[in-house]
Design an enzyme around this catalytic site. Structure first.
Site, PDB file in Angstrom:
ATOM      1  N   ASN A  32       0.835  -1.215   0.000  1.00  0.00           N
ATOM      2  CA  ASN A  32       0.000   0.000   0.000  1.00  0.00           C
ATOM      3  C   ASN A  32       0.864   1.259   0.000  1.00  0.00           C
ATOM      4  N   ASN A  35       4.960   2.889   3.549  1.00  0.00           N
ATOM      5  CA  ASN A  35       6.343   3.200   3.929  1.00  0.00           C
ATOM      6  C   ASN A  35       7.298   2.926   2.757  1.00  0.00           C
ATOM      7  N   ALA A  81       4.936  -7.178   5.077  1.00  0.00           N
ATOM      8  CA  ALA A  81       4.113  -5.976   5.284  1.00  0.00           C
ATOM      9  C   ALA A  81       3.864  -5.740   6.762  1.00  0.00           C
ATOM     10  N   LYS A  84       7.130  -0.996  11.622  1.00  0.00           N
ATOM     11  CA  LYS A  84       8.348  -1.544  12.235  1.00  0.00           C
ATOM     12  C   LYS A  84       9.124  -0.589  13.129  1.00  0.00           C
ATOM     13  N   SER A 124      11.850 -11.280  13.874  1.00  0.00           N
ATOM     14  CA  SER A 124      12.958 -10.438  14.323  1.00  0.00           C
ATOM     15  C   SER A 124      13.640 -11.060  15.532  1.00  0.00           C
ATOM     16  N   TYR A 149       5.838  -3.246  19.129  1.00  0.00           N
ATOM     17  CA  TYR A 149       6.333  -3.812  17.860  1.00  0.00           C
ATOM     18  C   TYR A 149       6.832  -5.242  18.097  1.00  0.00           C
ATOM     19  N   LYS A 153       5.468  -9.227  16.749  1.00  0.00           N
ATOM     20  CA  LYS A 153       6.257 -10.323  16.150  1.00  0.00           C
ATOM     21  C   LYS A 153       6.070 -11.602  16.977  1.00  0.00           C
ATOM     22  N   LEU A 200      20.518   2.817  13.311  1.00  0.00           N
ATOM     23  CA  LEU A 200      21.877   3.356  13.276  1.00  0.00           C
ATOM     24  C   LEU A 200      22.394   3.639  11.860  1.00  0.00           C
ATOM     25  N   ARG A 292      19.636   4.561  25.236  1.00  0.00           N
ATOM     26  CA  ARG A 292      18.259   4.602  24.737  1.00  0.00           C
ATOM     27  C   ARG A 292      17.450   3.544  25.485  1.00  0.00           C
ATOM     28  N   ASP A 295      17.189  -0.614  24.957  1.00  0.00           N
ATOM     29  CA  ASP A 295      18.330  -1.228  24.257  1.00  0.00           C
ATOM     30  C   ASP A 295      18.994  -2.286  25.132  1.00  0.00           C
TER      31      ASP A 295
HETATM   32  P1  NAD Z   1       9.642  -1.489   5.214  1.00  0.00           P
HETATM   33  O1  NAD Z   1       8.779  -0.568   5.980  1.00  0.00           O
HETATM   34  O2  NAD Z   1      10.684  -0.917   4.324  1.00  0.00           O
HETATM   35  O3  NAD Z   1       8.739  -2.485   4.342  1.00  0.00           O
HETATM   36  C1  NAD Z   1       7.445  -2.881   4.726  1.00  0.00           C
HETATM   37  C2  NAD Z   1       6.539  -2.651   3.549  1.00  0.00           C
HETATM   38  O4  NAD Z   1       5.207  -3.062   3.917  1.00  0.00           O
HETATM   39  C3  NAD Z   1       6.444  -1.179   3.135  1.00  0.00           C
HETATM   40  O5  NAD Z   1       6.648  -1.086   1.738  1.00  0.00           O
HETATM   41  C4  NAD Z   1       5.026  -0.764   3.521  1.00  0.00           C
HETATM   42  O6  NAD Z   1       4.499   0.205   2.621  1.00  0.00           O
HETATM   43  C5  NAD Z   1       4.306  -2.090   3.450  1.00  0.00           C
HETATM   44  N1  NAD Z   1       3.099  -2.203   4.278  1.00  0.00           N
HETATM   45  C6  NAD Z   1       2.979  -1.999   5.613  1.00  0.00           C
HETATM   46  N2  NAD Z   1       1.724  -2.267   6.002  1.00  0.00           N
HETATM   47  C7  NAD Z   1       1.045  -2.669   4.902  1.00  0.00           C
HETATM   48  C8  NAD Z   1      -0.288  -3.072   4.668  1.00  0.00           C
HETATM   49  N3  NAD Z   1      -1.204  -3.119   5.642  1.00  0.00           N
HETATM   50  N4  NAD Z   1      -0.647  -3.414   3.407  1.00  0.00           N
HETATM   51  C9  NAD Z   1       0.257  -3.341   2.385  1.00  0.00           C
HETATM   52  N5  NAD Z   1       1.529  -2.968   2.555  1.00  0.00           N
HETATM   53  C10 NAD Z   1       1.913  -2.632   3.804  1.00  0.00           C
HETATM   54  O7  NAD Z   1      10.312  -2.493   6.265  1.00  0.00           O
HETATM   55  P2  NAD Z   1      11.490  -3.538   6.055  1.00  0.00           P
HETATM   56  O8  NAD Z   1      12.686  -3.018   6.754  1.00  0.00           O
HETATM   57  O9  NAD Z   1      11.596  -3.933   4.639  1.00  0.00           O
HETATM   58  O10 NAD Z   1      10.936  -4.739   6.925  1.00  0.00           O
HETATM   59  C11 NAD Z   1      10.162  -5.768   6.354  1.00  0.00           C
HETATM   60  C12 NAD Z   1       9.684  -6.684   7.459  1.00  0.00           C
HETATM   61  O11 NAD Z   1      10.807  -7.184   8.163  1.00  0.00           O
HETATM   62  C13 NAD Z   1       8.795  -5.989   8.496  1.00  0.00           C
HETATM   63  O12 NAD Z   1       7.771  -6.888   8.879  1.00  0.00           O
HETATM   64  C14 NAD Z   1       9.730  -5.733   9.645  1.00  0.00           C
HETATM   65  O13 NAD Z   1       9.066  -5.699  10.871  1.00  0.00           O
HETATM   66  C15 NAD Z   1      10.639  -6.941   9.565  1.00  0.00           C
HETATM   67  N6  NAD Z   1      11.956  -6.694  10.174  1.00  0.00           N
HETATM   68  C16 NAD Z   1      12.711  -5.647   9.728  1.00  0.00           C
HETATM   69  C17 NAD Z   1      13.941  -5.390  10.317  1.00  0.00           C
HETATM   70  C18 NAD Z   1      14.773  -4.215   9.867  1.00  0.00           C
HETATM   71  O14 NAD Z   1      15.729  -3.864  10.551  1.00  0.00           O
HETATM   72  N7  NAD Z   1      14.510  -3.590   8.737  1.00  0.00           N
HETATM   73  C19 NAD Z   1      14.405  -6.209  11.349  1.00  0.00           C
HETATM   74  C20 NAD Z   1      13.627  -7.292  11.760  1.00  0.00           C
HETATM   75  C21 NAD Z   1      12.398  -7.525  11.156  1.00  0.00           C
HETATM   76  C1  UD1 Z   2      15.982  -1.958  16.585  1.00  0.00           C
HETATM   77  C2  UD1 Z   2      14.816  -2.417  17.390  1.00  0.00           C
HETATM   78  C3  UD1 Z   2      14.464  -3.833  17.015  1.00  0.00           C
HETATM   79  C4  UD1 Z   2      14.230  -3.934  15.525  1.00  0.00           C
HETATM   80  C5  UD1 Z   2      15.464  -3.414  14.802  1.00  0.00           C
HETATM   81  C6  UD1 Z   2      15.296  -3.386  13.326  1.00  0.00           C
HETATM   82  C7  UD1 Z   2      14.977  -1.134  19.473  1.00  0.00           C
HETATM   83  C8  UD1 Z   2      15.184  -1.211  20.946  1.00  0.00           C
HETATM   84  N1  UD1 Z   2      15.103  -2.287  18.814  1.00  0.00           N
HETATM   85  O1  UD1 Z   2      17.094  -2.777  16.892  1.00  0.00           O
HETATM   86  O2  UD1 Z   2      13.303  -4.235  17.706  1.00  0.00           O
HETATM   87  O3  UD1 Z   2      13.971  -5.274  15.140  1.00  0.00           O
HETATM   88  O4  UD1 Z   2      15.722  -2.072  15.218  1.00  0.00           O
HETATM   89  O5  UD1 Z   2      14.320  -2.474  12.936  1.00  0.00           O
HETATM   90  O6  UD1 Z   2      14.704  -0.089  18.928  1.00  0.00           O
HETATM   91  N2  UD1 Z   2      22.173   3.726  17.910  1.00  0.00           N
HETATM   92  C9  UD1 Z   2      22.824   4.893  18.264  1.00  0.00           C
HETATM   93  N3  UD1 Z   2      22.396   6.064  17.707  1.00  0.00           N
HETATM   94  C10 UD1 Z   2      21.374   6.129  16.817  1.00  0.00           C
HETATM   95  C11 UD1 Z   2      20.698   4.926  16.460  1.00  0.00           C
HETATM   96  C12 UD1 Z   2      21.115   3.746  17.043  1.00  0.00           C
HETATM   97  O7  UD1 Z   2      23.758   4.868  19.052  1.00  0.00           O
HETATM   98  O8  UD1 Z   2      21.016   7.229  16.353  1.00  0.00           O
HETATM   99  C13 UD1 Z   2      22.626   2.452  18.498  1.00  0.00           C
HETATM  100  C14 UD1 Z   2      21.578   1.765  19.343  1.00  0.00           C
HETATM  101  O9  UD1 Z   2      21.669   2.170  20.678  1.00  0.00           O
HETATM  102  C15 UD1 Z   2      21.956   0.300  19.154  1.00  0.00           C
HETATM  103  C16 UD1 Z   2      22.602   0.244  17.773  1.00  0.00           C
HETATM  104  O10 UD1 Z   2      22.924   1.584  17.431  1.00  0.00           O
HETATM  105  O11 UD1 Z   2      22.921  -0.046  20.087  1.00  0.00           O
HETATM  106  C17 UD1 Z   2      21.668  -0.309  16.732  1.00  0.00           C
HETATM  107  O12 UD1 Z   2      20.436   0.394  16.802  1.00  0.00           O
HETATM  108  P1  UD1 Z   2      19.259   0.152  15.756  1.00  0.00           P
HETATM  109  O13 UD1 Z   2      19.797   0.275  14.372  1.00  0.00           O
HETATM  110  O14 UD1 Z   2      18.132   1.046  16.136  1.00  0.00           O
HETATM  111  O15 UD1 Z   2      18.878  -1.366  15.947  1.00  0.00           O
HETATM  112  P2  UD1 Z   2      18.440  -2.153  17.292  1.00  0.00           P
HETATM  113  O16 UD1 Z   2      18.230  -1.241  18.411  1.00  0.00           O
HETATM  114  O17 UD1 Z   2      19.392  -3.264  17.490  1.00  0.00           O
END
Ligand code: NAD
Ligand code: UD1
Length: 338
Positions: A32, A35, A81, A84, A124, A149, A153, A200, A292, A295
């Site tokens: 949709n 994001n 989807a 996050k 995750s 969040y 999961k 980060l 934060r 964390d």
């Molecule tokens: P993202 O936001 O880039 O991608 C998610 C996509 O889903 C987006 O394009 C958004 O528009 C779409 N979306 C959300 N709700 C929707 C809905 N109701 N209908 C249709 N589309 C919808 O996120 P990402 O980083 O690509 O993450 C993908 C998945 O992986 C997520 O479920 C996220 O929670 C999980 N995940 C991500 C990370 C990370 O660090 N990026 C870490 C662990 C898990």
């Molecule tokens: C975060 C989420 C986790 C999620 C993941 C991917 C939290 C507590 N956890 O993981 O649930 O699955 O993102 O979306 O938010 N950091 C800084 N400065 C910044 C940003 C981050 O120092 O501006 C540090 C954080 O303290 C951490 C590390 O960088 O130690 C990684 O952070 P981040 O990228 O947000 O990932 P997680 O916290 O591991």
């Protein structure tokens, strides 16, 4: 195989689409664009060298999903989807539960109606919670999450396990991602967060390109080698390759199986800053701030199961992750809107 990617225009979905197509599969993307942007579809087609079926729809909309699944005989659904952002989930818990849980339930219902039996889920490392020792192993129980969040999961994993227990036809693969970073090596696809980045690597990249003044490092008094938090950062292209293996594996078995997708090696915030500086040639201004909330000091994956069962390992280095992030960011300083 024909794979439906729910949320396939997002960061991880778009890289997975390209990898699936490179492996000879076809994809149907449903998004949709809450994001992401339709521009992503053009980039996927450009990199894959062929067209993609893309449907703009909310994955919670069961009539739309039924029509899409009836029109496209998919072999597998990969569910990306979801909402996050951890901090936002604390402020808007109901929206997070509604979106994340409903998308999962709608997909399961439509799959059953349309005879689709294979489901790969974006979970995750956050589901290990705060109780488990690291490195995290798939056999550990899910722990208690520190935010809505994470709980979505946790709950979606439970829902999927229950559904596969009740339906002997269903194959469910839960992929627990560690910290995905990096971008497609072409510089044409990457992470494009809306507003101020929470994570980060996108923050560091935006400091490098001049969109943010400096990075605040959240805490330097952790019980880690350099006092900053350690995580298991994994290149998004390795993660995408893991999905190809998971989709192919899902078709060969039934029931639920779980895989960590990580490198198995921890890396600190300062390691990331230094590696980024080395690979971009740009100094990253930073200061230390308070910890934060929520964390954990450190965690990383035991990635043995994905290696032995799926035949997958993360091949790319931290230098690759930083170089590819920088290549994406400097060529697309404002993301897909550049
Ligand atoms: P993202 O936001 O880039 O991608 C998610 C996509 O889903 C987006 O394009 C958004 O528009 C779409 N979306 C959300 N709700 C929707 C809905 N109701 N209908 C249709 N589309 C919808 O996120 P990402 O980083 O690509 O993450 C993908 C998945 O992986 C997520 O479920 C996220 O929670 C999980 N995940 C991500 C990370 C990370 O660090 N990026 C870490 C662990 C898990
Ligand atoms: C975060 C989420 C986790 C999620 C993941 C991917 C939290 C507590 N956890 O993981 O649930 O699955 O993102 O979306 O938010 N950091 C800084 N400065 C910044 C940003 C981050 O120092 O501006 C540090 C954080 O303290 C951490 C590390 O960088 O130690 C990684 O952070 P981040 O990228 O947000 O990932 P997680 O916290 O591991």
């Amino acid at each position: 195989m024909l794979i439906l990617l729910a949320g396939g225009a997002g960061y991880i979905g778009s890289h997975t689409a390209v990898e699936l197509m490179a492996a000879g599969h076809d994809v149907v993307i449903v998004d949709n664009y809450s994001n992401s942007s339709p521009e992503v579809i053009k980039r996927i087609e450009e990199l894959a060298g062929r067209s993609v079926t893309a449907c703009e729809a909310d994955v919670r909309d069961s009539s739309a999903m039924r029509l899409i699944m009836k029109a496209n005989p998919v072999d597998c659904v990969v569910h990306f989807a979801g909402l996050k952002a951890v901090g936002e989930s604390m402020r808007k818990p109901v929206e997070y539960y509604r979106n994340n849980i409903d998308t999962t339930l709608t997909l399961l219902e439509c799959m059953k109606e349309c005879g689709v039996h294979n489901f790969v889920f974006s979970s995750s490392a956050t589901v290990y919670g705060e109780e488990n020792p690291y490195p995290y192993v798939e056999t550990m129980p899910r722990g208690s999450c520190s935010n809505p969040y994470g709980w979505t999961k946790f709950m979606m994993e439970q829902i999927l396990e229950d559904a596969s227990r009740a339906d002997p036809e269903l194959s469910v693969i839960l992929l627990r991602y560690f910290n995905p970073i990096g971008a497609h090596p072409s510089g044409r696809m990457g992470e494009d967060p809306q507003g101020i980045p929470n994570n980060l690597m996108p923050y560091v990249a935006q400091v490098a390109v001049g969109r943010r003044d400096h990075l605040t490092i959240f805490g330097n008094d952790y019980p880690t080698p350099d006092g900053t938090c350690r995580r298991d950062y994994i290149h998004v292209m390795d993660l995408a390759a893991g999905h190809v293996k998971a989709v192919e594996y899902a078709a060969t078995r039934k029931g639920t199986d779980i895989f960590n997708l990580g490198t198995g090696t921890p890396c600190s915030v300062l390691d990331i800053v230094r590696a980024f500086e080395k690979n971009s040639g740009v100094p990253i201004k930073y200061e230390f701030g308070p910890r934060r909330e929520g964390d954990l000091p450190e965690f990383w994956a035991n990635a043995d199961k994905a290696r032995t069962v799926l035949g997958w390992t993360a091949a790319r280095t931290l230098d690759d992750m930083c170089r590819d992030t920088w290549n994406w960011q400097r060529n697309n300083p404002k993301g897909y809107a550049s």
